[in-house]
Design a protein around this motif. Sequence first.
Motif, PDB file in Angstrom:
ATOM      1  N   GLU A   1      58.243  20.315  63.890  1.00  0.00           N
ATOM      2  CA  GLU A   1      58.521  21.677  64.645  1.00  0.00           C
ATOM      3  C   GLU A   1      60.258  21.440  64.906  1.00  0.00           C
ATOM      4  O   GLU A   1      60.984  22.521  65.179  1.00  0.00           O
ATOM      5  CB  GLU A   1      58.073  22.240  65.790  1.00  0.00           C
ATOM      6  N   ARG A   2      60.750  20.357  64.827  1.00  0.00           N
ATOM      7  CA  ARG A   2      62.007  20.338  65.066  1.00  0.00           C
ATOM      8  C   ARG A   2      63.077  19.762  63.539  1.00  0.00           C
ATOM      9  O   ARG A   2      63.752  20.231  63.745  1.00  0.00           O
ATOM     10  CB  ARG A   2      62.313  18.880  65.608  1.00  0.00           C
ATOM     11  N   GLN A   3      61.945  19.407  62.845  1.00  0.00           N
ATOM     12  CA  GLN A   3      63.104  19.417  61.376  1.00  0.00           C
ATOM     13  C   GLN A   3      63.856  20.678  61.000  1.00  0.00           C
ATOM     14  O   GLN A   3      63.099  21.246  60.790  1.00  0.00           O
ATOM     15  CB  GLN A   3      61.950  18.702  60.945  1.00  0.00           C
ATOM     16  N   ILE A   4      64.855  20.966  60.690  1.00  0.00           N
ATOM     17  CA  ILE A   4      65.134  21.445  59.809  1.00  0.00           C
ATOM     18  C   ILE A   4      65.946  20.936  58.249  1.00  0.00           C
ATOM     19  O   ILE A   4      66.631  19.436  58.038  1.00  0.00           O
ATOM     20  CB  ILE A   4      66.685  21.901  60.809  1.00  0.00           C
ATOM     21  N   GLN A   5      65.908  21.513  57.732  1.00  0.00           N
ATOM     22  CA  GLN A   5      66.532  21.112  56.172  1.00  0.00           C
ATOM     23  C   GLN A   5      67.952  21.303  55.746  1.00  0.00           C
ATOM     24  O   GLN A   5      68.494  20.648  54.364  1.00  0.00           O
ATOM     25  CB  GLN A   5      65.767  21.996  54.845  1.00  0.00           C
ATOM     26  N   GLN A   6      68.790  22.474  56.615  1.00  0.00           N
ATOM     27  CA  GLN A   6      69.805  22.607  56.023  1.00  0.00           C
ATOM     28  C   GLN A   6      70.514  23.153  57.325  1.00  0.00           C
ATOM     29  O   GLN A   6      69.998  23.987  59.016  1.00  0.00           O
ATOM     30  CB  GLN A   6      69.963  23.955  55.317  1.00  0.00           C
ATOM     31  N   VAL A   7      71.835  23.105  57.890  1.00  0.00           N
ATOM     32  CA  VAL A   7      72.714  23.980  59.028  1.00  0.00           C
ATOM     33  C   VAL A   7      72.397  24.966  59.158  1.00  0.00           C
ATOM     34  O   VAL A   7      72.220  25.528  57.760  1.00  0.00           O
ATOM     35  CB  VAL A   7      73.839  22.904  58.449  1.00  0.00           C
TER      36      VAL A   7
END
Length: 245
Positions: A141-147
Amino acid sequence: MSTNNIEIPVESKSTVDIKSTASFKNNSVRVLRDYQRQFSTREFKARGYLLKRCESCLLGISKCVCGLVPQVESNLGVCMLMYHAEYYKPSNTGQLICDVIKDNYAFRWQRTELEPELEKLLTDEQWYPIIVFPHDNVEVERQIQQVPTSLELGSRRPLLVFLDGTWRQAKKMFVKSPYLAKLPVLQVSHKAKGDYQLREAYHDHHLSTVEVAAEIFKQVGELTMAENLTHLFQVFRDNYKEFKR
């Protein structure tokens, strides 16, 4: 102020408004280095410490890169959270990121407490802090792939938090900093191998802090800033290697 004999500071609870010091033209890493000298207790003699260095970029004076590229106005901000003495190392590239972007901040990492100025920055409603770090063992849930885009953030601006040190040190900062535990985490890993060449990487796929920053700038459309940083990094790397011999 001499950079031929660089010193390591002792633990200190003192803080500094890094934006109020103009001695290094709004480069927060260099302001942090200058500030920490007052707490020094012993010399830190980096390789080539007898070399007469520029007091700002720490390269040999004849190879100085200060002012090589302009700082750019951006919707982005950067925060360098630096491991103890990283800001003294002539091979540090985190300082180069602050050379290309106007809204830059730098703090010395502390394991047991959150520096008031850092807390103020991370909780400022103007900013949306994002940790730049590989996703190993990070909650999904903390992971993001882009800004996130401006439309997604509304009035808030992305603040990229770089953990600046060796890879082992960066992992330690990530794991042992409770004040970072709930922030989203961004990973940039599409390049197979970095071009850093100033220190040995722990794994071939590891990139230097400056290479990661350049990749992010490209992804968010800050092409001028990415090109400036890449050029500055290449010149810095080549000039550093000349004296490394």
